[in-house]
Design an enzyme around this catalytic site. Sequence first.
Site, PDB file in Angstrom:
ATOM      1  N   ASP A  67       0.814  -1.214   0.000  1.00 30.20           N
ATOM      2  CA  ASP A  67       0.000   0.000   0.000  1.00 30.20           C
ATOM      3  C   ASP A  67       0.846   1.263   0.000  1.00 30.20           C
ATOM      4  O   ASP A  67       2.057   1.224   0.221  1.00 30.20           O
ATOM      5  CB  ASP A  67      -0.957  -0.010   1.205  1.00 30.20           C
ATOM      6  N   ASN A 136      -7.589  -3.825  14.206  1.00 30.05           N
ATOM      7  CA  ASN A 136      -8.947  -4.183  13.762  1.00 30.05           C
ATOM      8  C   ASN A 136      -8.918  -5.338  12.758  1.00 30.05           C
ATOM      9  O   ASN A 136      -9.924  -5.624  12.126  1.00 30.05           O
ATOM     10  CB  ASN A 136      -9.662  -2.959  13.173  1.00 30.05           C
ATOM     11  N   HIS A 138      -7.072  -5.450  10.044  1.00 27.72           N
ATOM     12  CA  HIS A 138      -6.787  -5.094   8.652  1.00 27.72           C
ATOM     13  C   HIS A 138      -5.444  -5.656   8.197  1.00 27.72           C
ATOM     14  O   HIS A 138      -4.527  -5.822   8.996  1.00 27.72           O
ATOM     15  CB  HIS A 138      -6.919  -3.582   8.404  1.00 27.72           C
ATOM     16  N   GLU A 143      -9.788  -2.378   5.290  1.00 30.57           N
ATOM     17  CA  GLU A 143     -10.459  -2.140   6.567  1.00 30.57           C
ATOM     18  C   GLU A 143     -11.675  -3.065   6.724  1.00 30.57           C
ATOM     19  O   GLU A 143     -12.176  -3.607   5.724  1.00 30.57           O
ATOM     20  CB  GLU A 143     -10.899  -0.679   6.647  1.00 30.57           C
TER      21      GLU A 143
END
Length: 241
Positions: A67, A136, A138, A143
């Site tokens: 990313d 979380n 990810h 997400e």
Amino acid sequence: MKIIRAKDYKDMSRKAANIVSAQIIMKPNCVLGLATGSTPIGTYAQLVEWYNKGDLDFSEVTTVNLDEYKGLSRDNEQSYYYFMKENLFSKVNINPERTFLPDGMETDSDKACSDYNRLIANLGEVDLQVLGIGHNGHIGFNEPGTSFEAETHCVDLTESTMKANQRFFESIDDVPRQAYTMGIKTIMQAKKILLLASGEDKAQIIKEAFFGPITPQVQASVLQLHNDVTIVADEAALSLI
Ligand code: PGA
């Protein structure tokens, strides 16, 4: 799924670097999928150390990162390109022209993403994909709730991810709000996956992702379906399993 238990962060880094080194030695012209974040820093440092000893040769290696922030240039110290250059690329004999990240300065999101998808497709296959995991669940910037079918796409970062990343910026207002990320589908196509986790704060999500239901709400849980996943985690990150 194989879980390798490490004593602490240093041990995790050494064990992970061993796996990456084995990949490079086995296939010198391999394609490595790389990740940023604090977790893999020690792994990269260990690889640099072995390179300096003459044990590793990156001259034929190609890398594709997961990313990049949208809107940050390569010379912005917070860009993932800059991170990779500082932690690995400038310290080993990798050909800079064979190191790829999404183009953060491309304002046309559709173009940035389709260019990156095409690039990965043209490379053939990612031999080994290194991953961290967010609190979380990810992976990359995928997400909770993102379709498992997604390829490279532009994401609006969640409040929690922006907060977690704020430590690298002067204020939360400076944290980019969007990023380009490989999607789960892209990540799942890698031949082998190496996920790293360190610290007690990752224990809960490791338990949920790998011992809970497979759900887009916990993006990393999809890795339960991949046939060659190795998790290298320290005792603190494994403390709930
Ligand atoms: P970290 O980030 O390595 O800095 O904990 C992991 C991630 O958010 O993917």
